[in-house]
Design a protein around this motif. Structure first.
Motif, PDB file in Angstrom:
ATOM      1  N   ASP A  60       0.834  -1.197   0.000  1.00 39.09           N
ATOM      2  CA  ASP A  60       0.000   0.000   0.000  1.00 39.09           C
ATOM      3  C   ASP A  60       0.871   1.251   0.000  1.00 39.09           C
ATOM      4  O   ASP A  60       1.997   1.244   0.485  1.00 39.09           O
ATOM      5  N   ARG A 120      -9.091   8.630  13.710  1.00 43.55           N
ATOM      6  CA  ARG A 120      -8.955   8.069  12.364  1.00 43.55           C
ATOM      7  C   ARG A 120     -10.137   8.503  11.516  1.00 43.55           C
ATOM      8  O   ARG A 120     -11.257   8.618  12.009  1.00 43.55           O
ATOM      9  N   ALA A 121      -9.873   8.759  10.231  1.00 44.54           N
ATOM     10  CA  ALA A 121     -10.946   9.137   9.310  1.00 44.54           C
ATOM     11  C   ALA A 121     -10.637   8.591   7.926  1.00 44.54           C
ATOM     12  O   ALA A 121      -9.474   8.519   7.520  1.00 44.54           O
ATOM     13  N   SER A 122     -11.683   8.210   7.207  1.00 41.44           N
ATOM     14  CA  SER A 122     -11.537   7.742   5.827  1.00 41.44           C
ATOM     15  C   SER A 122     -12.239   8.727   4.906  1.00 41.44           C
ATOM     16  O   SER A 122     -13.184   9.415   5.316  1.00 41.44           O
ATOM     17  N   HIS A 123     -11.782   8.795   3.669  1.00 39.13           N
ATOM     18  CA  HIS A 123     -12.336   9.797   2.761  1.00 39.13           C
ATOM     19  C   HIS A 123     -11.996   9.433   1.316  1.00 39.13           C
ATOM     20  O   HIS A 123     -11.013   8.724   1.053  1.00 39.13           O
ATOM     21  N   GLU A 138      -8.737   6.710  -2.384  1.00 34.20           N
ATOM     22  CA  GLU A 138      -9.450   6.275  -1.186  1.00 34.20           C
ATOM     23  C   GLU A 138      -8.403   6.206  -0.083  1.00 34.20           C
ATOM     24  O   GLU A 138      -7.406   5.506  -0.221  1.00 34.20           O
ATOM     25  N   LEU A 139      -8.620   6.943   1.008  1.00 34.15           N
ATOM     26  CA  LEU A 139      -7.566   7.020   2.021  1.00 34.15           C
ATOM     27  C   LEU A 139      -8.103   6.891   3.438  1.00 34.15           C
ATOM     28  O   LEU A 139      -9.285   7.114   3.698  1.00 34.15           O
ATOM     29  N   VAL A 140      -7.184   6.516   4.315  1.00 37.12           N
ATOM     30  CA  VAL A 140      -7.467   6.460   5.751  1.00 37.12           C
ATOM     31  C   VAL A 140      -6.332   7.205   6.446  1.00 37.12           C
ATOM     32  O   VAL A 140      -5.159   6.889   6.241  1.00 37.12           O
ATOM     33  N   THR A 142      -4.659   8.418  10.124  1.00 39.45           N
ATOM     34  CA  THR A 142      -4.635   8.075  11.545  1.00 39.45           C
ATOM     35  C   THR A 142      -3.659   8.974  12.280  1.00 39.45           C
ATOM     36  O   THR A 142      -2.536   9.184  11.831  1.00 39.45           O
ATOM     37  N   VAL A 155      -1.081   8.249   6.596  1.00 36.41           N
ATOM     38  CA  VAL A 155      -2.114   8.198   5.564  1.00 36.41           C
ATOM     39  C   VAL A 155      -1.876   6.983   4.669  1.00 36.41           C
ATOM     40  O   VAL A 155      -0.860   6.904   3.975  1.00 36.41           O
ATOM     41  N   ASN A 156      -2.810   6.043   4.714  1.00 38.78           N
ATOM     42  CA  ASN A 156      -2.796   4.901   3.800  1.00 38.78           C
ATOM     43  C   ASN A 156      -3.768   5.212   2.670  1.00 38.78           C
ATOM     44  O   ASN A 156      -4.915   5.592   2.938  1.00 38.78           O
ATOM     45  N   TYR A 157      -3.332   5.035   1.434  1.00 39.25           N
ATOM     46  CA  TYR A 157      -4.241   5.387   0.342  1.00 39.25           C
ATOM     47  C   TYR A 157      -4.002   4.531  -0.901  1.00 39.25           C
ATOM     48  O   TYR A 157      -2.935   3.922  -1.076  1.00 39.25           O
TER      49      TYR A 157
END
Length: 205
Positions: A60, A120-123, A138-140, A142, A155-157
């Motif tokens: 990722d 944490r938030a996703s967007h 698409e990301l998360v 933390t 940020v994982n995306y």
């Protein structure tokens, strides 16, 4: 050093000679036990190595941001996603590459992540590829700013542009088929089809 209870400890201190009549008659020293501090430092270093190994071997894309949104680290999988080389990406503010229409919401989400450790938030948002195209991500995100081994927003995306295009095409086909089926004649069907296409693409009809 070996403590009274036979534990091996680490100490730090200083020593100075005591002089009488020009001769050193003794050495005076002050020492303190720093074993706990050293153990904590070693634990943090080990945690940093584990974290670095994890992100460097991840398939990722992972980017680390400071509290201002500036890139401080990029995983090996990340550069190929948006086309930027590490020297073009590190120290860059992430908001510089976001689509103007996504900026406001992205800042609101980023602020909410900053409010509390481990938030944490996703967007879903659009980011500009190096070639100038807009890619859907698409990301998360933390908040690990308080983690001594990380001290960053992680940020994982992933790029979901093609998936969104396929979904949009599928939705358009379904809407077009429904419009044609509900139309009483060819002209009405053509008109309904064109309206459906324009609504899906944002074109004017």
């Amino acid at each position: 050093f070996i403590a009274k209870d036979e534990r091996v400890i680490e100490v730090e201190g200083s020593a100075s000679p005591r002089i009488l009549d020009g001769k050193v008659i003794a050495t005076q020293g002050f020492f303190r036990d720093i074993t706990a501090r050293k153990q904590a430092q070693e634990a943090i270093a080990a945690s940093e190595r584990r974290f670095r190994a994890l992100i460097e071997n991840s398939a990722d894309a992972i980017t680390l941001l400071d509290p201002e949104g500036v890139v401080i680290y990029d995983s090996p999988a990340a550069p190929g996603l948006l086309g930027y080389e590490p020297d073009e990406w590190i120290k860059r503010n992430i908001f510089e590459v976001l689509h103007p229409d996504d900026q406001a919401q992205a800042r609101v989400i980023f602020k909410s992540v900053l409010e509390k450790p481990l938030n944490r938030a996703s967007h879903l948002l659009r980011a500009r590829h190096k070639n100038g195209s807009w890619r859907w991500l698409e990301l998360v995100a933390t908040n690990l700013l308080d983690d001594p081994a990380v001290r960053a927003i992680v940020v994982n995306y992933g790029d979901i542009t093609e998936r969104r295009r396929a979904q949009t095409a599928s939705n358009l086909m379904q809407a077009t088929a429904l419009s044609i089926a509900e139309s009483p004649d060819f002209n009405s069907a053509l008109d309904a089809t064109l309206r459906t296409i324009c609504e899906a693409t944002g074109w004017k009809y």
